[in-house]
Design a protein around this motif. Structure first.
Motif, PDB file in Angstrom:
ATOM      1  N   SER A  77       0.771  -1.201   0.072  1.00  8.02           N
ATOM      2  CA  SER A  77       0.113   0.040   0.009  1.00  8.02           C
ATOM      3  C   SER A  77       0.710   1.292  -0.120  1.00  8.02           C
ATOM      4  O   SER A  77       0.494   2.283  -0.386  1.00  8.02           O
ATOM      5  CB  SER A  77      -0.870  -0.024   1.125  1.00  8.02           C
ATOM      6  OG  SER A  77      -0.233  -0.111   2.259  1.00  8.02           O
ATOM      7  N   ASP A 133      -6.273   6.745  -5.338  1.00  3.24           N
ATOM      8  CA  ASP A 133      -7.381   6.739  -6.472  1.00  3.24           C
ATOM      9  C   ASP A 133      -6.833   5.793  -7.190  1.00  3.24           C
ATOM     10  O   ASP A 133      -5.463   5.333  -7.364  1.00  3.24           O
ATOM     11  CB  ASP A 133      -7.201   8.019  -7.297  1.00  3.24           C
ATOM     12  CG  ASP A 133      -7.837   9.142  -6.398  1.00  3.24           C
ATOM     13  OD1 ASP A 133      -8.767   8.897  -5.601  1.00  3.24           O
ATOM     14  OD2 ASP A 133      -7.608  10.414  -6.749  1.00  3.24           O
ATOM     15  N   ASP A 134      -7.813   5.100  -8.164  1.00  7.39           N
ATOM     16  CA  ASP A 134      -7.509   4.198  -9.286  1.00  7.39           C
ATOM     17  C   ASP A 134      -7.598   4.807 -10.483  1.00  7.39           C
ATOM     18  O   ASP A 134      -8.581   5.580 -10.917  1.00  7.39           O
ATOM     19  CB  ASP A 134      -8.657   3.076  -9.191  1.00  7.39           C
ATOM     20  CG  ASP A 134      -8.312   2.171  -7.802  1.00  7.39           C
ATOM     21  OD1 ASP A 134      -7.462   2.109  -7.365  1.00  7.39           O
ATOM     22  OD2 ASP A 134      -9.598   1.659  -7.342  1.00  7.39           O
ATOM     23  N   LEU A 135      -6.679   4.664 -11.273  1.00  5.91           N
ATOM     24  CA  LEU A 135      -6.331   5.457 -12.570  1.00  5.91           C
ATOM     25  C   LEU A 135      -6.505   4.152 -13.730  1.00  5.91           C
ATOM     26  O   LEU A 135      -5.869   3.579 -13.748  1.00  5.91           O
ATOM     27  CB  LEU A 135      -5.187   6.163 -12.765  1.00  5.91           C
ATOM     28  CG  LEU A 135      -4.914   6.983 -14.114  1.00  5.91           C
ATOM     29  CD1 LEU A 135      -5.942   7.775 -14.495  1.00  5.91           C
ATOM     30  CD2 LEU A 135      -3.520   7.532 -13.898  1.00  5.91           C
ATOM     31  N   ARG A 136      -7.378   4.507 -14.514  1.00 14.61           N
ATOM     32  CA  ARG A 136      -7.720   3.621 -15.771  1.00 14.61           C
ATOM     33  C   ARG A 136      -6.995   4.777 -17.047  1.00 14.61           C
ATOM     34  O   ARG A 136      -7.723   5.522 -17.356  1.00 14.61           O
ATOM     35  CB  ARG A 136      -8.938   3.133 -15.912  1.00 14.61           C
ATOM     36  CG  ARG A 136      -9.026   2.253 -17.092  1.00 14.61           C
ATOM     37  CD  ARG A 136     -10.578   1.947 -17.207  1.00 14.61           C
ATOM     38  NE  ARG A 136     -10.721   1.179 -18.542  1.00 14.61           N
ATOM     39  CZ  ARG A 136     -11.938   0.582 -19.031  1.00 14.61           C
ATOM     40  NH1 ARG A 136     -12.953   1.255 -18.557  1.00 14.61           N
ATOM     41  NH2 ARG A 136     -12.075  -0.125 -20.260  1.00 14.61           N
ATOM     42  N   VAL A 180       2.749   5.567  -8.498  1.00 17.02           N
ATOM     43  CA  VAL A 180       1.795   4.601  -8.806  1.00 17.02           C
ATOM     44  C   VAL A 180       2.109   3.243  -9.063  1.00 17.02           C
ATOM     45  O   VAL A 180       3.272   2.858  -9.330  1.00 17.02           O
ATOM     46  CB  VAL A 180       1.031   5.124  -9.950  1.00 17.02           C
ATOM     47  CG1 VAL A 180       0.400   6.517  -9.950  1.00 17.02           C
ATOM     48  CG2 VAL A 180       1.824   5.144 -11.196  1.00 17.02           C
ATOM     49  N   ARG A 181       1.319   2.406  -8.559  1.00 16.65           N
ATOM     50  CA  ARG A 181       1.715   0.989  -8.846  1.00 16.65           C
ATOM     51  C   ARG A 181       0.521   0.373 -10.020  1.00 16.65           C
ATOM     52  O   ARG A 181      -0.595   0.469 -10.240  1.00 16.65           O
ATOM     53  CB  ARG A 181       1.242   0.092  -7.420  1.00 16.65           C
ATOM     54  CG  ARG A 181       1.460  -1.416  -7.636  1.00 16.65           C
ATOM     55  CD  ARG A 181       2.007  -1.842  -6.547  1.00 16.65           C
ATOM     56  NE  ARG A 181       0.819  -1.465  -5.388  1.00 16.65           N
ATOM     57  CZ  ARG A 181      -0.255  -2.039  -5.138  1.00 16.65           C
ATOM     58  NH1 ARG A 181      -0.546  -3.384  -5.871  1.00 16.65           N
ATOM     59  NH2 ARG A 181      -1.299  -1.580  -4.281  1.00 16.65           N
ATOM     60  N   LEU A 183      -1.633  -2.264 -11.670  1.00 15.39           N
ATOM     61  CA  LEU A 183      -2.375  -3.287 -11.288  1.00 15.39           C
ATOM     62  C   LEU A 183      -2.633  -4.265 -12.024  1.00 15.39           C
ATOM     63  O   LEU A 183      -2.640  -5.540 -11.645  1.00 15.39           O
ATOM     64  CB  LEU A 183      -3.759  -2.751 -10.688  1.00 15.39           C
ATOM     65  CG  LEU A 183      -3.719  -1.906  -9.695  1.00 15.39           C
ATOM     66  CD1 LEU A 183      -5.302  -1.376  -9.242  1.00 15.39           C
ATOM     67  CD2 LEU A 183      -3.418  -2.482  -8.274  1.00 15.39           C
ATOM     68  N   ASP A 186      -6.865  -4.095 -18.233  1.00 11.75           N
ATOM     69  CA  ASP A 186      -8.292  -4.356 -18.527  1.00 11.75           C
ATOM     70  C   ASP A 186      -8.651  -4.268 -19.874  1.00 11.75           C
ATOM     71  O   ASP A 186      -7.893  -3.330 -20.638  1.00 11.75           O
ATOM     72  CB  ASP A 186      -9.341  -3.209 -17.717  1.00 11.75           C
ATOM     73  CG  ASP A 186     -10.649  -3.581 -17.517  1.00 11.75           C
ATOM     74  OD1 ASP A 186     -11.033  -4.325 -17.906  1.00 11.75           O
ATOM     75  OD2 ASP A 186     -11.366  -2.594 -17.118  1.00 11.75           O
ATOM     76  N   LEU A 214      -4.378  -0.354 -15.893  1.00  8.82           N
ATOM     77  CA  LEU A 214      -4.883  -0.044 -14.784  1.00  8.82           C
ATOM     78  C   LEU A 214      -3.839   0.449 -13.509  1.00  8.82           C
ATOM     79  O   LEU A 214      -2.777  -0.538 -13.469  1.00  8.82           O
ATOM     80  CB  LEU A 214      -5.704  -0.963 -13.863  1.00  8.82           C
ATOM     81  CG  LEU A 214      -6.950  -1.587 -14.804  1.00  8.82           C
ATOM     82  CD1 LEU A 214      -7.681  -2.680 -14.078  1.00  8.82           C
ATOM     83  CD2 LEU A 214      -7.829  -0.475 -15.020  1.00  8.82           C
ATOM     84  N   LEU A 215      -3.870   1.646 -12.937  1.00  6.04           N
ATOM     85  CA  LEU A 215      -3.037   2.036 -12.217  1.00  6.04           C
ATOM     86  C   LEU A 215      -3.565   2.478 -10.633  1.00  6.04           C
ATOM     87  O   LEU A 215      -4.952   2.571 -10.641  1.00  6.04           O
ATOM     88  CB  LEU A 215      -2.199   3.277 -12.657  1.00  6.04           C
ATOM     89  CG  LEU A 215      -1.427   3.217 -13.882  1.00  6.04           C
ATOM     90  CD1 LEU A 215      -0.719   4.561 -14.151  1.00  6.04           C
ATOM     91  CD2 LEU A 215      -0.323   1.993 -13.924  1.00  6.04           C
ATOM     92  N   LYS A 216      -2.760   2.236  -9.659  1.00  3.55           N
ATOM     93  CA  LYS A 216      -3.338   2.641  -8.375  1.00  3.55           C
ATOM     94  C   LYS A 216      -2.471   3.808  -7.683  1.00  3.55           C
ATOM     95  O   LYS A 216      -1.129   3.592  -7.634  1.00  3.55           O
ATOM     96  CB  LYS A 216      -2.994   1.416  -7.161  1.00  3.55           C
ATOM     97  CG  LYS A 216      -3.497   1.618  -5.736  1.00  3.55           C
ATOM     98  CD  LYS A 216      -4.935   1.774  -5.649  1.00  3.55           C
ATOM     99  CE  LYS A 216      -5.607   1.890  -4.204  1.00  3.55           C
ATOM    100  NZ  LYS A 216      -6.887   1.971  -4.037  1.00  3.55           N
TER     101      LYS A 216
END
Length: 241
Positions: A77, A133-136, A180-181, A183, A186, A214-216
């Motif tokens: 995290s 946040d989740d980034l697509r 960012v990580r 994920l 998609d 997808l990024l976190k």
């Protein structure tokens, strides 16, 4: 006088009976085999231990082998939880960071007020991000794998609820950290588009199935004055009006 057909039937009947076994013989053979198998079962030795009449303890929880058990390692995290081989490469500069005296005096107000937001630019597209946040992304990022940590080093805005730091056009990447990580990937549902032309008896079907990365957002951090001084920041005097 007997006819030839009657004599032929009389002589052929004993030959057919000899070639085909009678029903009595077949029944006798079946009874012999049945008697023999029954005798074999009856001569089997009894079990050495008596059968238990008590019920055994049963559990409704299925037993799964250890090789099929999922990994219990939690997902990282923060940046400290990410392995060293997944960390992004730190930037290297030949000249020290230069900031004004007014920025250095007002920077503690921005760093103390959390959470922070950032307007990061990727391929000339702005993304307003905060931590968690989740980034697509609207495209498939090449040469990345799930678990990799990326660093956004181009931003135009960096602020909190009451304070905002604006770049011209971008901020120096040594003032902040946005990591960012990855994920995974998609994909959208398969789309089929029919294309036709006039005076042609042919319908062309075009299929498309785009994929996205997808990024976190793991961290959005504004560096403090102590961190900047440890990195060798150079303070410049403000220009007099």
């Amino acid at each position: 006088m007997f006819s030839r057909s009657a004599l032929a039937r009389a002589f052929a009947l004993p030959l057919e009976q000899a070639a085909r076994p009678s029903l009595t013989t077949t029944t006798t053979t079946f009874r012999a085999c049945l008697h023999q198998s029954t005798a074999t079962i009856s001569t089997t030795s009894p079990p050495t231990e008596p059968l238990s009449t008590t019920a055994r303890a049963q559990s409704s929880t299925p037993t799964v082998q250890s090789i099929h058990q999922p990994s219990t390692i939690p997902a990282p995290s923060t940046r400290a939880d990410v392995p060293a081989n997944k960390q992004s490469i730190a930037p290297t500069f030949t000249t020290p960071l230069k900031v004004s005296q007014s920025l250095l005096s007002t920077l503690p107000y921005l760093t103390s007020q959390k959470p922070h937001y950032i307007t990061a630019h990727l391929h000339d597209r702005p993304y307003l991000l905060t931590e968690g946040d989740d980034l697509r992304l609207p495209f498939l990022m090449p040469n990345v794998a799930p678990g990799d940590v990326l660093r956004f080093n181009r931003a135009s805005l960096l602020g909190s609820r009451d304070f905002t730091l604006k770049g011209a056009p971008y901020l120096d990447e040594r003032l902040f950290e946005c990591r960012v990580r990855v994920l995974g990937v998609d994909s959208e549902p398969l789309r089929i588009k029919e294309k036709t032309k006039r005076r042609r008896r042919h319908v062309q079907k075009i299929t498309s199935k785009h994929r996205y990365t997808l990024l976190k957002v793991m961290e959005v951090k504004v560096k403090t004055v102590e961190e900047l001084q440890g990195e060798g920041v150079v303070v410049e005097e403000d220009a007099k009006a």
